[in-house]
Design a protein around this motif. Structure first.
Motif, mmCIF file in Angstrom:
data_model
loop_
_atom_site.group_PDB
_atom_site.id
_atom_site.type_symbol
_atom_site.label_atom_id
_atom_site.label_comp_id
_atom_site.label_asym_id
_atom_site.label_seq_id
_atom_site.Cartn_x
_atom_site.Cartn_y
_atom_site.Cartn_z
ATOM 1 N N ALA A 35 0.868 -1.176 0.000
ATOM 2 C CA ALA A 35 0.000 0.000 0.000
ATOM 3 C C ALA A 35 0.905 1.226 0.000
ATOM 4 O O ALA A 35 1.648 1.463 0.959
ATOM 5 C CB ALA A 35 -0.913 -0.011 1.224
ATOM 6 N N TRP A 36 0.834 2.005 -1.068
ATOM 7 C CA TRP A 36 1.690 3.195 -1.224
ATOM 8 C C TRP A 36 1.177 4.012 -2.396
ATOM 9 O O TRP A 36 0.673 3.459 -3.371
ATOM 10 C CB TRP A 36 3.146 2.783 -1.480
ATOM 11 N N ARG A 37 1.334 5.352 -2.317
ATOM 12 C CA ARG A 37 0.931 6.226 -3.422
ATOM 13 C C ARG A 37 2.010 7.257 -3.704
ATOM 14 O O ARG A 37 2.216 8.174 -2.913
ATOM 15 C CB ARG A 37 -0.380 6.954 -3.107
ATOM 16 N N HIS A 38 2.690 7.104 -4.802
ATOM 17 C CA HIS A 38 3.554 8.096 -5.446
ATOM 18 C C HIS A 38 4.865 8.447 -4.739
ATOM 19 O O HIS A 38 5.925 8.239 -5.306
ATOM 20 C CB HIS A 38 2.783 9.408 -5.705
ATOM 21 N N THR A 39 4.803 9.043 -3.576
ATOM 22 C CA THR A 39 5.913 9.793 -2.993
ATOM 23 C C THR A 39 7.243 9.050 -3.053
ATOM 24 O O THR A 39 7.357 7.921 -2.592
ATOM 25 C CB THR A 39 5.604 10.142 -1.530
ATOM 26 N N SER A 40 8.241 9.704 -3.589
ATOM 27 C CA SER A 40 9.629 9.266 -3.651
ATOM 28 C C SER A 40 9.837 8.071 -4.576
ATOM 29 O O SER A 40 10.751 8.079 -5.388
ATOM 30 C CB SER A 40 10.174 8.954 -2.248
ATOM 31 N N GLY B 282 5.941 2.150 12.887
ATOM 32 C CA GLY B 282 5.724 3.371 12.133
ATOM 33 C C GLY B 282 4.341 3.470 11.552
ATOM 34 O O GLY B 282 3.454 2.659 11.846
ATOM 35 N N ALA B 283 4.181 4.488 10.716
ATOM 36 C CA ALA B 283 2.895 4.753 10.089
ATOM 37 C C ALA B 283 3.104 5.380 8.723
ATOM 38 O O ALA B 283 4.078 6.099 8.506
ATOM 39 C CB ALA B 283 2.058 5.684 10.967
ATOM 40 N N VAL B 284 2.170 5.101 7.830
ATOM 41 C CA VAL B 284 2.075 5.766 6.533
ATOM 42 C C VAL B 284 0.712 6.442 6.496
ATOM 43 O O VAL B 284 -0.312 5.788 6.695
ATOM 44 C CB VAL B 284 2.206 4.777 5.362
ATOM 45 N N VAL B 285 0.706 7.735 6.262
ATOM 46 C CA VAL B 285 -0.539 8.488 6.092
ATOM 47 C C VAL B 285 -0.622 8.901 4.627
ATOM 48 O O VAL B 285 0.323 9.475 4.084
ATOM 49 C CB VAL B 285 -0.572 9.728 7.010
ATOM 50 N N THR B 286 -1.750 8.600 4.008
ATOM 51 C CA THR B 286 -1.924 8.888 2.590
ATOM 52 C C THR B 286 -3.135 9.780 2.402
ATOM 53 O O THR B 286 -4.266 9.386 2.706
ATOM 54 C CB THR B 286 -2.076 7.584 1.796
ATOM 55 N N LEU B 287 -2.869 10.983 1.938
ATOM 56 C CA LEU B 287 -3.902 11.954 1.574
ATOM 57 C C LEU B 287 -3.557 12.418 0.158
ATOM 58 O O LEU B 287 -2.958 13.467 -0.043
ATOM 59 C CB LEU B 287 -3.913 13.123 2.564
ATOM 60 N N GLY B 288 -3.833 11.544 -0.799
ATOM 61 C CA GLY B 288 -3.425 11.776 -2.176
ATOM 62 C C GLY B 288 -2.038 11.230 -2.454
ATOM 63 O O GLY B 288 -1.806 10.558 -3.445
ATOM 64 N N ARG B 289 -1.104 11.514 -1.559
ATOM 65 C CA ARG B 289 0.263 10.991 -1.630
ATOM 66 C C ARG B 289 0.650 10.446 -0.273
ATOM 67 O O ARG B 289 0.203 10.946 0.757
ATOM 68 C CB ARG B 289 1.240 12.082 -2.066
ATOM 69 N N SER B 290 1.507 9.452 -0.264
ATOM 70 C CA SER B 290 1.907 8.799 0.985
ATOM 71 C C SER B 290 3.108 9.469 1.629
ATOM 72 O O SER B 290 3.973 10.018 0.934
ATOM 73 C CB SER B 290 2.268 7.328 0.718
ATOM 74 N N ASP B 291 3.155 9.417 2.967
ATOM 75 C CA ASP B 291 4.383 9.711 3.703
ATOM 76 C C ASP B 291 4.738 8.484 4.526
ATOM 77 O O ASP B 291 3.992 7.504 4.542
ATOM 78 C CB ASP B 291 4.237 10.977 4.556
ATOM 79 N N TRP B 292 5.859 8.524 5.227
ATOM 80 C CA TRP B 292 6.298 7.350 5.984
ATOM 81 C C TRP B 292 7.144 7.813 7.150
ATOM 82 O O TRP B 292 8.072 8.609 6.977
ATOM 83 C CB TRP B 292 7.109 6.429 5.063
ATOM 84 N N SER B 293 6.830 7.316 8.335
ATOM 85 C CA SER B 293 7.662 7.585 9.509
ATOM 86 C C SER B 293 7.886 6.266 10.240
ATOM 87 O O SER B 293 6.957 5.475 10.399
ATOM 88 C CB SER B 293 6.985 8.599 10.438
ATOM 89 N N VAL B 294 9.135 6.024 10.648
ATOM 90 C CA VAL B 294 9.475 4.776 11.343
ATOM 91 C C VAL B 294 10.496 5.047 12.450
ATOM 92 O O VAL B 294 11.210 6.044 12.415
ATOM 93 C CB VAL B 294 10.058 3.704 10.391
ATOM 94 N N ALA C 66 -9.242 4.997 -1.953
ATOM 95 C CA ALA C 66 -7.949 4.661 -2.547
ATOM 96 C C ALA C 66 -6.885 5.719 -2.292
ATOM 97 O O ALA C 66 -5.696 5.416 -2.271
ATOM 98 C CB ALA C 66 -8.112 4.437 -4.052
ATOM 99 N N GLU C 67 -7.299 6.971 -2.081
ATOM 100 C CA GLU C 67 -6.334 8.049 -1.880
ATOM 101 C C GLU C 67 -6.346 8.604 -0.459
ATOM 102 O O GLU C 67 -5.637 9.571 -0.173
ATOM 103 C CB GLU C 67 -6.595 9.179 -2.885
ATOM 104 N N THR C 68 -7.133 7.996 0.431
ATOM 105 C CA THR C 68 -7.263 8.498 1.800
ATOM 106 C C THR C 68 -7.235 7.322 2.762
ATOM 107 O O THR C 68 -8.246 6.637 2.943
ATOM 108 C CB THR C 68 -8.573 9.297 1.967
ATOM 109 N N TRP C 69 -6.062 7.072 3.348
ATOM 110 C CA TRP C 69 -5.923 5.940 4.255
ATOM 111 C C TRP C 69 -4.696 6.117 5.145
ATOM 112 O O TRP C 69 -3.843 6.969 4.898
ATOM 113 C CB TRP C 69 -5.870 4.615 3.498
ATOM 114 N N LEU C 70 -4.641 5.298 6.165
ATOM 115 C CA LEU C 70 -3.515 5.273 7.105
ATOM 116 C C LEU C 70 -3.225 3.818 7.437
ATOM 117 O O LEU C 70 -4.154 3.051 7.694
ATOM 118 C CB LEU C 70 -3.894 6.048 8.372
ATOM 119 N N LYS C 71 -1.957 3.454 7.396
ATOM 120 C CA LYS C 71 -1.566 2.138 7.891
ATOM 121 C C LYS C 71 -0.517 2.352 8.972
ATOM 122 O O LYS C 71 0.324 3.250 8.885
ATOM 123 C CB LYS C 71 -1.048 1.222 6.779
ATOM 124 N N ALA C 72 -0.581 1.543 10.020
ATOM 125 C CA ALA C 72 0.353 1.666 11.139
ATOM 126 C C ALA C 72 0.644 0.275 11.676
ATOM 127 O O ALA C 72 -0.238 -0.585 11.716
ATOM 128 C CB ALA C 72 -0.232 2.546 12.243
#
Length: 195
Positions: A40-45, A105-117, A87-93
């Protein structure tokens, strides 16, 4: 119903976003075999979109808690919980194996994903519980190993008017054969405090 007002969910209470290779009851546990390449991932990097993680979701009105065993050790193996509005609005932790160690960590996706661990090497081989509480415009994520105190993982903005489903998830971006033992899925009232 437990003492804290949470309700343990039967595994049959959810629907899969993408069915796993297998999902088998083992007593009160659920053994889930992830498909190779699921993520599960959208675009970023990275520049790609993956929306085929195995998430077992039901309606969320407050908080969700998922317990599972961290018994995986291949790059990007992961398990935890997912909140999903679309599909463009979700959070996984949860816990993801990355760079030679388990990472919480967590990935927050609001159109594009971020990632913190953050590395948690001492969580290998243990039961981990991840909790996400949604109130107003925020989701507060906490996690712990065994019966240790919960630690704050993330406070993230999330659309307050979005209809959200939540539950356990796992995926195996780089290999076949990942089996995750989920121990518990519970829902309940939102947490009253951040700390």
């Amino acid at each position: 119903m437990t003492d804290d007002g949470s309700r343990v969910q039967p595994w049959a209470a959810g629907s899969w976003t993408t069915p796993p290779v297998a999902a088998t009851d083992d007593g009160t546990d659920l053994l889930v075999t992830a498909a190779e390449g699921s993520d599960a991932w959208r675009h970023t990097s990275y520049g790609f979109v993956h929306d085929d993680a195995h998430a077992l979701l039901g309606r969320l009105d407050g908080a969700v808690e998922v317990a599972f065993d961290v018994d995986f050790d291949q790059q990007f193996d992961q398990a935890g919980l997912m909140l999903r509005a679309g599909a463009e609005t979700w959070l996984k932790a949860g816990v993801e194996f990355s760079d030679g160690a388990p990472q919480v960590g967590a990935v927050v996706t609001l159109g594009r994903s971020d990632w913190s661990v953050a590395p948690v090497p001492d969580w290998a081989g243990r039961r981990v519980t991840v909790r996400a509480s949604r109130a107003g415009d925020a989701v507060t994520v906490r996690a712990r190993a065994d019966d240790e105190p919960f630690r704050l993982v993330r406070v993230a903005w999330f659309p307050p008017d979005a209809e959200v489903q939540a539950g356990p998830y796992c995926c195996a971006p780089t290999r076949a054969g990942l089996v995750v033992r989920f121990r518990r899925w519970a829902t309940g009232p939102a947490d009253t405090a951040l700390h």
